[in-house]
Design a protein around this motif. Structure first.
Motif, PDB file in Angstrom:
ATOM      1  N   HIS A 294       0.188  -1.411   0.085  1.00 61.64           N
ATOM      2  CA  HIS A 294       0.218  -0.658  -0.236  1.00 61.64           C
ATOM      3  C   HIS A 294       0.645   1.554  -0.022  1.00 61.64           C
ATOM      4  O   HIS A 294       1.643   1.337   0.849  1.00 61.64           O
ATOM      5  N   PHE A 295       1.035   1.994  -1.109  1.00 60.36           N
ATOM      6  CA  PHE A 295       1.506   3.139  -0.765  1.00 60.36           C
ATOM      7  C   PHE A 295       0.810   4.780  -0.896  1.00 60.36           C
ATOM      8  O   PHE A 295      -0.358   4.573  -1.315  1.00 60.36           O
ATOM      9  N   VAL A 296       2.064   5.177   0.388  1.00 58.45           N
ATOM     10  CA  VAL A 296       1.228   6.356   0.787  1.00 58.45           C
ATOM     11  C   VAL A 296       2.180   7.371   0.251  1.00 58.45           C
ATOM     12  O   VAL A 296       2.937   7.259   0.604  1.00 58.45           O
ATOM     13  N   TYR A 297       1.830   8.879  -0.717  1.00 59.19           N
ATOM     14  CA  TYR A 297       2.660   9.456  -1.273  1.00 59.19           C
ATOM     15  C   TYR A 297       2.393  10.512  -0.651  1.00 59.19           C
ATOM     16  O   TYR A 297       0.329  11.490  -0.478  1.00 59.19           O
ATOM     17  N   ARG A 298       3.275  11.278   0.429  1.00 57.12           N
ATOM     18  CA  ARG A 298       3.022  12.818   1.271  1.00 57.12           C
ATOM     19  C   ARG A 298       3.799  13.740   0.706  1.00 57.12           C
ATOM     20  O   ARG A 298       5.391  13.874   0.167  1.00 57.12           O
ATOM     21  N   GLU A 299       3.201  15.152  -0.134  1.00 57.08           N
ATOM     22  CA  GLU A 299       4.191  16.155  -0.666  1.00 57.08           C
ATOM     23  C   GLU A 299       4.125  17.296   0.746  1.00 57.08           C
ATOM     24  O   GLU A 299       4.255  17.264   1.478  1.00 57.08           O
ATOM     25  N   VAL A 300       6.094  17.342  -0.280  1.00 52.15           N
ATOM     26  CA  VAL A 300       6.743  18.299   0.551  1.00 52.15           C
ATOM     27  C   VAL A 300       6.847  19.753   0.020  1.00 52.15           C
ATOM     28  O   VAL A 300       7.288  19.489  -1.233  1.00 52.15           O
ATOM     29  N   TYR A 301       6.662  20.725   0.676  1.00 50.52           N
ATOM     30  CA  TYR A 301       6.395  21.597  -0.029  1.00 50.52           C
ATOM     31  C   TYR A 301       7.848  22.474   0.641  1.00 50.52           C
ATOM     32  O   TYR A 301       7.605  23.407   1.507  1.00 50.52           O
ATOM     33  N   PHE A 302       8.908  22.627  -0.625  1.00 46.40           N
ATOM     34  CA  PHE A 302      10.198  23.345   0.312  1.00 46.40           C
ATOM     35  C   PHE A 302       9.961  24.732  -0.517  1.00 46.40           C
ATOM     36  O   PHE A 302      10.803  26.120  -0.338  1.00 46.40           O
ATOM     37  N   ASP A 303       8.992  24.854  -1.194  1.00 49.08           N
ATOM     38  CA  ASP A 303       9.160  25.796  -1.961  1.00 49.08           C
ATOM     39  C   ASP A 303       8.169  26.614  -2.752  1.00 49.08           C
ATOM     40  O   ASP A 303       7.427  25.545  -2.607  1.00 49.08           O
ATOM     41  N   ARG A 304       7.524  27.582  -3.530  1.00 50.32           N
ATOM     42  CA  ARG A 304       6.494  27.718  -4.135  1.00 50.32           C
ATOM     43  C   ARG A 304       5.763  26.743  -5.216  1.00 50.32           C
ATOM     44  O   ARG A 304       5.084  26.796  -5.305  1.00 50.32           O
ATOM     45  N   TYR A 305       7.179  26.501  -5.589  1.00 50.08           N
ATOM     46  CA  TYR A 305       7.166  25.815  -6.788  1.00 50.08           C
ATOM     47  C   TYR A 305       6.402  24.726  -6.915  1.00 50.08           C
ATOM     48  O   TYR A 305       5.280  24.115  -7.542  1.00 50.08           O
ATOM     49  N   GLY A 306       7.004  23.833  -5.931  1.00 52.69           N
ATOM     50  CA  GLY A 306       6.248  22.606  -5.419  1.00 52.69           C
ATOM     51  C   GLY A 306       5.040  22.448  -4.582  1.00 52.69           C
ATOM     52  O   GLY A 306       4.204  21.418  -5.480  1.00 52.69           O
ATOM     53  N   LEU A 307       4.703  23.862  -4.274  1.00 61.34           N
ATOM     54  CA  LEU A 307       3.382  23.994  -3.824  1.00 61.34           C
ATOM     55  C   LEU A 307       2.349  23.666  -4.798  1.00 61.34           C
ATOM     56  O   LEU A 307       1.559  22.939  -4.850  1.00 61.34           O
ATOM     57  N   TRP A 308       2.645  24.285  -5.837  1.00 63.13           N
ATOM     58  CA  TRP A 308       1.841  24.884  -7.732  1.00 63.13           C
ATOM     59  C   TRP A 308       2.232  23.916  -7.814  1.00 63.13           C
ATOM     60  O   TRP A 308       0.218  23.443  -8.359  1.00 63.13           O
TER      61      TRP A 308
END
Length: 226
Positions: free
Chosen positions: A101-115
């Motif tokens: 079971h794969f779970v992907y959690r987003e990490v935001y180091f900068d604005r571009y990554g969030l967008w």
């Protein structure tokens, strides 16, 4: 602006032949929000953001013997390398076969990554991982500019390739309350395993650094044999 919407700038660390992006507390804090003139200046109250449920994106059966959580950023080159050289084999051999079971959690180091994460989520669950593949495979192109307007244009092009139209993409990328909620979710889940860099892998509760597919396979097979 709440202090919860600021993050340390990203610093590149190379270790053991594999790399990761890590948060450097010695670098100046970089505000993720407000996003830019190319994005909306939506200043919805914090209560609105808290009312939005942000879920982790998943693949594979929830009752699989092994749960693998990946913490990754869409502007992390080592995450892109992981998804090019490791994830496809992982998905084929373990996720699609029901072993993981794969779970992907987003990490935001900068604005571009969030967008980028906002664009990936814009198409819903069915399109998320397809957009993710494009974001990672084309990261050196869409994220290369210092001009936020160019990056937004590049991201929208990826969204259109995935079947979204400009109206849909604009609505997603201009949703300030959603962006706020995503940042707050990110800050919460990072604390669960004291994650400090990307990609970080959590395999049945144990934290691991970036690794090759051969090394990952060894760990997964050992967990499945228990």
């Amino acid at each position: 602006m709440s202090k919860k919407t600021t993050l340390a700038a990203a610093a590149l660390v190379i270790a053991g032949g594999f790399g990761l992006w890590s948060v450097s507390s010695q670098n100046a804090a970089q505000t993720l929000l407000p996003v830019s003139t190319a994005m909306a200046q939506d200043t919805a109250p914090a209560a609105d953001a808290q009312a939005i449920e942000i879920k982790d994106m998943t693949l594979g059966p929830v009752d699989a013997k092994v749960t693998l959580i990946e913490y990754a950023s869409y502007t992390c080159p080592h995450c892109a390398n992981f998804h090019t050289n490791v994830f496809k084999d992982l998905k084929r051999d373990y996720i699609d076969t029901g072993k993981v079971h794969f779970v992907y959690r987003e990490v935001y180091f900068d604005r571009y990554g969030l967008w980028a994460a906002m664009v990936a989520r814009c198409g819903g669950d069915m399109k998320y991982f397809g957009v993710q593949e494009m974001l990672y495979s084309d990261m050196q192109s869409w994220a290369a500019s210092d001009d936020p307007n160019v990056v937004v244009s590049n991201l929208k092009k990826i969204g259109r390739t995935a079947g979204m139209d400009d109206a849909q993409l604009d609505a997603c990328m201009q949703n300030g309350a959603m962006a706020q909620a995503m940042v707050e979710h990110y800050e919460t889940v990072m604390q669960e395993y004291e994650v400090q860099g990307t990609p970080t892998l959590i395999i049945n509760g144990t934290k691991h650094a970036n690794m090759s597919y051969a090394d990952l396979k060894t760990i997964l097979d050992a967990e499945l044999a228990k």
